[in-house]
Design an enzyme around this catalytic site. Structure first.
Site, PDB file in Angstrom:
ATOM      1  N   LYS A 196       4.974 -21.011  24.623  1.00  0.00           N
ATOM      2  CA  LYS A 196       5.824 -19.819  24.603  1.00  0.00           C
ATOM      3  C   LYS A 196       6.342 -19.545  26.015  1.00  0.00           C
ATOM      4  O   LYS A 196       5.772 -19.981  26.990  1.00  0.00           O
ATOM      5  CB  LYS A 196       5.018 -18.630  24.096  1.00  0.00           C
ATOM      6  CG  LYS A 196       4.519 -18.855  22.671  1.00  0.00           C
ATOM      7  CD  LYS A 196       4.340 -17.572  21.907  1.00  0.00           C
ATOM      8  CE  LYS A 196       3.858 -17.819  20.485  1.00  0.00           C
ATOM      9  NZ  LYS A 196       4.954 -18.126  19.556  1.00  0.00           N
ATOM     10  N   ARG A 250       0.813  -1.217   0.000  1.00  0.00           N
ATOM     11  CA  ARG A 250       0.000   0.000   0.000  1.00  0.00           C
ATOM     12  C   ARG A 250       0.847   1.268   0.000  1.00  0.00           C
ATOM     13  O   ARG A 250       0.483   2.255  -0.621  1.00  0.00           O
ATOM     14  CB  ARG A 250      -0.891   0.011   1.242  1.00  0.00           C
ATOM     15  CG  ARG A 250      -2.243  -0.589   0.971  1.00  0.00           C
ATOM     16  CD  ARG A 250      -3.085  -0.502   2.206  1.00  0.00           C
ATOM     17  NE  ARG A 250      -2.340  -1.039   3.351  1.00  0.00           N
ATOM     18  CZ  ARG A 250      -2.902  -1.430   4.477  1.00  0.00           C
ATOM     19  NH1 ARG A 250      -4.199  -1.350   4.611  1.00  0.00           N
ATOM     20  NH2 ARG A 250      -2.183  -1.898   5.476  1.00  0.00           N
ATOM     21  N   ASP A 307      -2.221 -21.834  16.242  1.00  0.00           N
ATOM     22  CA  ASP A 307      -0.992 -21.204  15.744  1.00  0.00           C
ATOM     23  C   ASP A 307       0.097 -22.243  15.443  1.00  0.00           C
ATOM     24  O   ASP A 307       0.886 -22.064  14.517  1.00  0.00           O
ATOM     25  CB  ASP A 307      -0.481 -20.206  16.801  1.00  0.00           C
ATOM     26  CG  ASP A 307       0.722 -19.409  16.335  1.00  0.00           C
ATOM     27  OD1 ASP A 307       0.652 -18.832  15.233  1.00  0.00           O
ATOM     28  OD2 ASP A 307       1.740 -19.374  17.057  1.00  0.00           O
ATOM     29  N   LYS A 364      12.315 -26.699   6.960  1.00  0.00           N
ATOM     30  CA  LYS A 364      13.473 -26.857   7.853  1.00  0.00           C
ATOM     31  C   LYS A 364      14.262 -28.096   7.450  1.00  0.00           C
ATOM     32  O   LYS A 364      13.685 -29.139   7.141  1.00  0.00           O
ATOM     33  CB  LYS A 364      13.020 -26.960   9.310  1.00  0.00           C
ATOM     34  CG  LYS A 364      12.462 -25.644   9.843  1.00  0.00           C
ATOM     35  CD  LYS A 364      12.189 -25.715  11.319  1.00  0.00           C
ATOM     36  CE  LYS A 364      11.392 -24.521  11.806  1.00  0.00           C
ATOM     37  NZ  LYS A 364      12.187 -23.357  12.175  1.00  0.00           N
ATOM     38  N   GLU A 404       9.369 -22.703  22.850  1.00  0.00           N
ATOM     39  CA  GLU A 404       9.904 -21.387  22.484  1.00  0.00           C
ATOM     40  C   GLU A 404      10.186 -20.584  23.743  1.00  0.00           C
ATOM     41  O   GLU A 404       9.521 -20.779  24.766  1.00  0.00           O
ATOM     42  CB  GLU A 404       8.886 -20.621  21.642  1.00  0.00           C
ATOM     43  CG  GLU A 404       8.527 -21.304  20.345  1.00  0.00           C
ATOM     44  CD  GLU A 404       7.656 -20.403  19.489  1.00  0.00           C
ATOM     45  OE1 GLU A 404       8.218 -19.707  18.628  1.00  0.00           O
ATOM     46  OE2 GLU A 404       6.442 -20.369  19.707  1.00  0.00           O
ATOM     47  N   HIS A 424       2.215 -26.756  12.223  1.00  0.00           N
ATOM     48  CA  HIS A 424       3.590 -27.236  12.348  1.00  0.00           C
ATOM     49  C   HIS A 424       3.688 -28.618  13.023  1.00  0.00           C
ATOM     50  O   HIS A 424       4.348 -29.522  12.512  1.00  0.00           O
ATOM     51  CB  HIS A 424       4.450 -26.244  13.128  1.00  0.00           C
ATOM     52  CG  HIS A 424       4.424 -24.845  12.573  1.00  0.00           C
ATOM     53  ND1 HIS A 424       4.340 -24.583  11.232  1.00  0.00           N
ATOM     54  CD2 HIS A 424       4.482 -23.633  13.179  1.00  0.00           C
ATOM     55  CE1 HIS A 424       4.341 -23.271  11.043  1.00  0.00           C
ATOM     56  NE2 HIS A 424       4.425 -22.670  12.217  1.00  0.00           N
ATOM     57  N   LYS A 464       0.381 -19.045   6.230  1.00  0.00           N
ATOM     58  CA  LYS A 464      -0.559 -19.280   7.310  1.00  0.00           C
ATOM     59  C   LYS A 464      -0.878 -17.949   8.005  1.00  0.00           C
ATOM     60  O   LYS A 464      -0.068 -17.042   7.901  1.00  0.00           O
ATOM     61  CB  LYS A 464      -0.003 -20.309   8.283  1.00  0.00           C
ATOM     62  CG  LYS A 464       1.124 -19.779   9.186  1.00  0.00           C
ATOM     63  CD  LYS A 464       1.502 -20.797  10.206  1.00  0.00           C
ATOM     64  CE  LYS A 464       0.734 -20.570  11.488  1.00  0.00           C
ATOM     65  NZ  LYS A 464       1.536 -19.945  12.559  1.00  0.00           N
TER      66      LYS A 464
END
Ligand code: BG6
Length: 478
Positions: free
Chosen positions: A326, A45, A230, A177, A211, A235, A143
């Site tokens: 997380k 944009r 997520d 990966k 993570e 994954h 995704k």
């Protein structure tokens, strides 16, 4: 080198483009895989000219490419390959004619939709009505591919009205990966493992994606999503498929994806007692999940562990334990396959006995490790001890390992080559949502709240129980 291409990146000034896509393209250019005739056209944009875009990309390279890979002469050449067009996909016709003029005949055309899924339909439609895309063009989508079965179907329908499945590349960057692909090589290029690769010999499988980061300013997206949508739906599901699938008849896109689809369809519903969800708590002034997500009432999980069964001949009776979260103790992703006991022990002193475990480590320090039992050295008689057969890629491959392309780089090169093996097919994504939806609906209808867990821990205490009650334990996250 790959064929000459024109790659248009919609959302070229966005976070993913700056962090991953553009630095990745530079690294492929540096390695010689992209030749000087190819071109990358940013579309977004922002009102910006070519020079402005080049400046933005130069900054992205300075920030996100390792210093020893920043070669000023090559960077200048790379920037020379870039062009920019300002397009607002949600508004009018501005920019589309200009984009059409930029496209060259007889080169591969690829369009990367690095934008909100709500814009996919509009972009696909404009590419067609302006005759910018042709029957050989490819589109790449990121995704989240929907947030449930209904929305994923709607996206598939929109894309299918302008492109054939063979032209659609749905990215799950875990498939790019190195070690994830290595999983297929290990399983199907060795005779050692496959005869043991079933519930007769495998006790259980653990898949961990831990993570250390929190939601990192993505709170508004993440809070509507949570770890299940997520990470697990895509994954972890892909990792599970590659471990569980039957050998495809050929390493060919549809043969591989057919086998993955069969695994997803064989996944059993997960009862409430096999699910543990968590949210990280505040810690020494560091905000907890509720603050990070800016939603004090949130019931979204930043951690999830589940026990999953695959109802087919190969896996009946072997549970797959999945967990991801997380703000955990370490960044560590691995798959651990624990084998069963030998049928009978001939040793009087089997005290030192441990199961064989094959660990495939995805990150960091990619590699494989197989534990085997040996005799404890020395005169003490026949006592057993466990030793690792360890293969770290960095040690085995030496400095070349630093030239291994990252997931995005590899996947973009596959788009140009026209190889869909490492991309999700529409029916696969839908099947994954069909399994995920009732699990999420289950906890929503029960009104379950996630358990709090400490930052820097390995997740909520209850997740330990998920395995303890089966007489098993999670591997340490380190
Ligand atoms: C993304 C998720 O798909 O994968 C993020 O949206 C997550 O929440 C990331 O942090 C993890 O990717 P990687 O490659 O760092 O393991």
């Amino acid at each position: 080198p790959v064929e000459v291409f024109d790659l248009v990146i919609f959302g070229a000034t966005g976070d993913l483009a700056r962090r991953k896509i553009l630095p990745g393209l530079y690294r492929r250019f540096l390695s010689g895989q992209i030749t000087g005739e190819s071109r990358i056209i940013g579309a977004a944009r922002s009102e910006m000219d070519r020079a402005g875009f080049r400046e933005l990309v130069a900054k992205a390279i300075a920030e996100f490419v390792a210093k020893d890979r920043q070669d000023p002469a090559v960077i200048a050449e790379f920037l020379d390959r870039l062009d920019y067009v300002s397009i607002d996909a949600s508004k009018g016709e501005d920019g589309w004619h200009q984009l059409k003029e930029m496209m060259r005949p007889d080169v591969v055309r690829a369009f990367y939709f690095s934008v909100a899924p709500a814009l996919f339909g509009e972009l696909a439609e404009k590419l067609h009505s302006h005759e910018i895309a042709n029957s050989d063009s490819r589109i790449v989508v990121e995704k989240p591919f929907g947030r449930d079965l209904g929305s994923a179907r709607a996206l598939n329908t929109v894309l299918a009205s302008h492109f054939e499945e063979r032209q659609i590349y749905r990215i799950d960057h875990y498939l790019g990966k190195e070690t994830v692909q290595n999983l297929m090589a290990v399983r199907f290029a060795n005779i050692l493992f496959e005869p043991l690769w079933n519930s007769q010999f495998i006790d259980h499988v653990q898949i961990t994606v831990a993570e250390t980061v929190g939601v990192e300013g993505r709170g508004s997206y993440y809070d509507k999503s949570g770890a299940m949508r997520d990470m697990v739906q895509n994954h972890l599901m892909q990792l599970l498929c590659l471990i569980a699938m039957e050998p495809p008849y050929h390493f060919d896109p549809n043969a591989v994806r057919d086998e993955k689809l069969k695994v997803i369809r064989a996944l059993q519903p997960v009862p409430a007692e096999d699910i543990v969800r968590g949210q990280y708590l505040p810690f020494k002034g560091a905000p907890g999940y509720l603050e990070d997500s800016e939603n004090p009432e949130s019931r979204t999980e930043s951690y999830i562990a589940l026990k999953v069964h695959i109802a087919n001949w190969r896996w009946k009776g072997t549970p797959f334990y999945l967990r991801t979260g997380k703000k955990l103790r370490a960044r560590a992703s691995e798959i651990a396959i624990t084998f069963k006991e030998p049928p009978h022990s001939i040793f009087d002193d089997a005290a030192g006995w441990r199961e064989n475990v094959l660990v495939i480590r995805l990150q960091p320090d990619e590699g494989m490790n197989l534990t085997v039992m040996i005799k404890e050295p020395g005169p003490g008689g026949m006592r057993l001890m466990q030793v690792p057969l360890d293969m770290s890629f960095a040690d085995a491959l030496g400095p070349e390992v630093s030239d291994i392309p990252d997931a995005y780089e590899r996947l973009i090169m596959d788009v140009i080559r026209g190889n869909q093996t490492l991309f999700m097919r529409g029916d696969e994504v839908e099947a994954a949502w069909a399994w995920t939806d009732p699990i999420i609906e289950g906890w929503e209808s029960r009104g379950d709240r996630p358990r709090g867990y400490d930052q820097g821990s390995s997740g909520p205490e209850d997740a330990l129980m998920l395995m303890h009650r089966d007489g098993r334990r999670w591997r340490e996250i380190k």
